[in-house]
Design a protein around this motif. Structure first.
Motif, short mmCIF file in Angstrom:
data_model
loop_
_atom_site.label_atom_id
_atom_site.label_comp_id
_atom_site.label_asym_id
_atom_site.label_seq_id
_atom_site.Cartn_x
_atom_site.Cartn_y
_atom_site.Cartn_z
N PRO B 252 0.82 -1.22 0.00
CA PRO B 252 0.00 0.00 0.00
C PRO B 252 0.86 1.27 0.00
O PRO B 252 0.46 2.28 -0.59
N ASP B 253 2.03 1.20 0.65
CA ASP B 253 2.88 2.39 0.73
C ASP B 253 3.29 2.92 -0.63
O ASP B 253 3.57 4.11 -0.79
N LEU B 254 3.36 2.03 -1.61
CA LEU B 254 3.83 2.46 -2.93
C LEU B 254 2.72 3.03 -3.80
O LEU B 254 2.96 3.49 -4.91
N ILE B 255 1.48 2.96 -3.31
CA ILE B 255 0.38 3.52 -4.10
C ILE B 255 0.48 5.04 -4.07
O ILE B 255 0.47 5.64 -3.00
N PRO B 256 0.60 5.70 -5.21
CA PRO B 256 0.80 7.15 -5.22
C PRO B 256 -0.46 7.89 -4.77
O PRO B 256 -1.57 7.36 -4.89
N ARG B 281 -3.93 -5.59 4.51
CA ARG B 281 -5.30 -5.35 4.02
C ARG B 281 -5.92 -4.15 4.71
O ARG B 281 -6.56 -3.31 4.08
N LEU B 282 -5.74 -4.12 6.04
CA LEU B 282 -6.32 -3.00 6.79
C LEU B 282 -5.66 -1.69 6.38
O LEU B 282 -6.33 -0.66 6.22
N ALA B 283 -4.33 -1.74 6.17
CA ALA B 283 -3.62 -0.53 5.75
C ALA B 283 -4.12 -0.04 4.39
O ALA B 283 -4.31 1.15 4.15
N LEU B 285 -7.12 -0.53 3.09
CA LEU B 285 -8.46 0.05 3.23
C LEU B 285 -8.38 1.45 3.82
O LEU B 285 -9.08 2.37 3.37
N GLU B 286 -7.54 1.61 4.84
CA GLU B 286 -7.41 2.93 5.46
C GLU B 286 -6.89 3.96 4.46
O GLU B 286 -7.38 5.07 4.37
N LYS B 287 -5.90 3.51 3.69
CA LYS B 287 -5.32 4.41 2.69
C LYS B 287 -6.35 4.77 1.62
O LYS B 287 -6.41 5.92 1.17
N ALA B 288 -7.17 3.80 1.25
CA ALA B 288 -8.21 4.06 0.23
C ALA B 288 -9.16 5.15 0.71
O ALA B 288 -9.55 6.05 -0.05
#
Lengths: 491, 491
Positions: B252-256, B281-283, B285-288
């Motif tokens: 998820p960290d690499l999603i711009p 998975r939780l990270a 969703l939170e990022k989304a």
């Protein structure tokens, strides 16, 4: 029946004990209606294995749930959902929409405008007098032989055909029978690589529009025309040019010199049913060559030409490959089948095949093979003959009623079909009329959905006889006439 | 068998007499191979009726054709195509393409570039050692019960479901069983208006891409990823951004921060099979939620999680409705079925439904109802259990062979699946290796088709065990290892 353990999942984050979590998820499942009273719970061993907890934890949770009247225990046979368990309707989860969350409106901002659908209620079989078009009639369908072909197509011999992913390919048996049995009746000869199986005529039209109508391309459609085609343009945000048809279909003279693609229904114009005469067909083909446009010939109902033999398809006279030909089994077999085909030049078929692969891979194999058997065993021919006889009889009754009740035909077509295109007296809005007639268990199709936006026409309506019993036609037509008279007087 | 009169049509323009025209069309039909030797011609009466000519004209034409050895006459039983008739191969018509005519190249100028397909020959069942992915195995499929369900779905009781045009609607019985039996296993609760039936997973991904990826929207895909998804972008002329997966799937960290839609396969990443752990998975969703992107969760093979219970789907933890969930019956029933489903927020499902109506109306009713019966009668559960047991056994043999022959796994996944993602020694091109192995009746899948254009990778390959007999695995793996060694030495 036993409830599978797989439907129970522990929550991802919880401060409760494992036993509490199990009670919670079981209770929630019961309350939400996903397990019904009397269904057997998974054994404590199975649920424990599935959740990765000890068996005693599950047993303790079950005991607690019995105490709370969610479950009952029966000696030796296990735990069951109790009749006394709290109930809520099946779908109780608050939707994300209700909770707020993603703003779909803005994400879907480029939605095309959507047209009014033709007024055909899904429960049309509940109506006594369904003068609606394009559905099948259980009395005419060769149910027994379709069943046999379907059964044969799931046989062991056909296992690979049935189950495998065929990537971009069609069922070669179906292709062969279309080439050998169907196309020759339309005077068309084709190679196997000039044909593509589609998910019905709608899917064929959609693919053609996708591939040929890039920006700056001018498409011509008939007015009125098949509403499914207009929906395709709407979805693409494409504006096509409409040309009014006359008693001989689309007039080639009116096609502008900058046309790129012309969509036409020469056999039976949809929805008026007029047939384009031979000289006009030849003029159309000559013009296509001279002015370099492509003709999309939708031959959706050629099988129902029972009054006189069908004129050869445009495609049969197409020397230059300007014609893209579309056939469908929706009218001759049944529309729920979702199967049609395109015959066109090889380079176009190749591109359509690539597009189809990306969009859906291939039409389901079982229905392709069932149809191939239905054709190859001659059932298709007998079915068409049976339908033609029945439609011919119904048509004669319809014509007598039209005269008796002084209803007005808009055009007198020549080749059969399965409907009449009618005109209401001046001022009568057929959309309102159709809604009024529903109260008397009569379904007719108002005409406005067939017309271009620029010429909304509320005076036409379609009366089809493909799904109504011959014995009910007279009473139904009498009701149509009475409602028409009332609407006329009400003005 | 008798030749139907309908296949004969008089030419639209001719200077010949009617009799000559009939001789001509009959001869042409025979020569072109559309009627075979020994087939019976229509009676002169039937052909005369069909063509609208006198019976004597047809009889004279037939007599002439007998004289020319196209036909033979047998007393009382009529005219037949002669064995001596001139023959040519079935498809002789010169195509329009060969004649010149429409310049399709220029009309289809906007064709997308097309990628190499994965090397899977259509005749893969002819290979002795098919380590290929995504096809069905006749030994594991519950053929008898599928047949029973299919038969039940063409029964009279289901006639309306089978035959009618359902416009935009799905089979409510199938929707109900997906909601009640399948989604709960993934922890997902949904309303009927939050689900749409699709023509398989490919069709679902395509519709989502169409609706969500208008210009300026940024899509993220995993690298490597399912090639069918890349084909969708190619067809749309859309360039997605690829993010390399690690041993825990998409990081998820690499999603711009400007991402709009993220396509992911958390259960079993395709093709590496790694499973995304719960914290990631939780990270995600939170990022989304925080950065306002949509997650498209392709849960294409969750049923094959036989090594440990499947982690709950992202969708099951989705409070805000950011997740679009995709399921498919291609792996659990068979891919030729072409059936999948999408679970998402109601406004999106509504738009997808409209799009599907325009593109193809609805998936064929017969396959929807057959699948509904297969689910409701519990056959689906037993089939999955049987497959899981067999795959588990095959997997153990594969693992032993990988050790024995010192082949190299790229990742060690945890949950099952039906394939291994492998890495060849440095310098070995697995595309060439795959072609070489075919000579030994072995099929493997080279990995390059899974990678983004910017990072072509020729060192990976996939070894699947979903279609290979357990007894043949050892010999097949030995051949793979031998070819690998040879390729390594050849450098």
């Amino acid at each position: 029946m036993a409830i599978p353990p797989e439907i129970f999942l522990l929550p991802p984050k919880s401060e409760a004990t494992l036993q509490q979590q199990i009670q919670q998820i079981v209770a929630e499942t019961i309350v939400s209606g996903r397990c019904a009273a009397g269904e057997r719970m998974p054994s404590s061993r199975k649920l424990a294995d599935h959740l990765g907890v000890s068996r005693i934890t599950v047993t303790l949770a079950y005991t607690e749930l019995v105490a709370n009247e969610y479950l009952i225990s029966r000696d030796r046979s296990g735990y069951f959902v109790a009749d006394s368990a709290p109930k809520r309707p099946i779908f109780v989860g608050q939707t994300a929409e209700e909770k707020g969350g993603v703003d779909w409106e803005s994400r879907l901002a480029h939605r095309p405008r959507s047209r009014e659908d033709i007024l055909r209620p899904p429960n049309w079989t509940d109506y006594k007098y369904p003068f609606i078009y394009g559905q099948s009639d259980p009395d005419l369908f060769d149910h027994r032989n379709w069943r046999n072909c379907s059964l044969r197509a799931v046989g062991r011999k056909d296992f690979n055909t049935l189950t495998h992913d065929h990537y971009q390919n069609d069922d070669p048996m179906l292709v062969e029978f279309i080439l050998r049995y169907i196309l020759p009746r339309r005077g068309i000869r084709a190679h196997p690589d000039e044909i593509l199986i589609t998910l019905g005529g709608q899917n064929a039209l959609w693919m053609i529009a996708q591939l040929l109508l890039s920006e700056g391309q001018k498409a011509i459609v008939e007015n009125p025309c098949f509403p499914g085609l207009r929906k395709i343009f709407d979805q693409m945000r494409y504006v096509a040019s409409s040309i009014d048809v006359d008693n001989e279909g689309l007039p080639p003279d009116l096609i502008p010199p900058d046309a790129d693609v012309v969509f036409t229904t020469p056999s039976h114009h949809a929805p008026t049913n007029v047939t384009m005469p031979l000289d006009r067909r030849l003029a159309m083909l000559e013009k296509a060559l001279r002015e370099d446009f492509i003709i999309v010939e939708d031959d959706y109902e050629f099988e129902m030409s029972f009054l006189s033999p069908p004129a050869p398809a445009l495609k049969s006279m197409d020397q230059a490959g300007s014609v893209i030909y579309l056939g469908s089994f929706s009218k001759s077999i049944f529309p729920g089948l979702r199967l049609g085909y395109v015959v066109a030049a090889k380079p176009l078929i190749q591109e359509m095949r690539k597009l189809r692969t990306v969009v859906l891979r291939h039409p389901p194999s079982h229905i392709q093979r069932t149809t191939a058997y239905f054709l190859s065993l001659g059932h298709y021919d007998s079915q068409i003959n049976r339908m033609a006889r029945a439609f011919s009889k119904r048509r004669a009754i319809m014509e007598a009623c039209i005269r008796e009740f002084k209803l007005k035909l808009d055009v007198h077509e020549m080749h059969g079909g399965s409907s009449f295109w009618m005109k209401a007296p001046p001022g009568v809005d057929t959309t309102k009329l159709a809604l009024e007639l529903r109260k008397h268990s009569v379904l007719i199709e108002p005409g406005s959905a067939f017309y271009a936006y620029r010429s909304p026409d509320t005076s036409h309506y379609r009366l089809a006889y493909s799904s109504i019993n011959a014995n009910l036609i007279h009473d139904g037509m009498e009701l149509v006439a009475a409602a028409m008279e009332a609407a006329e007087k009400a003005q």
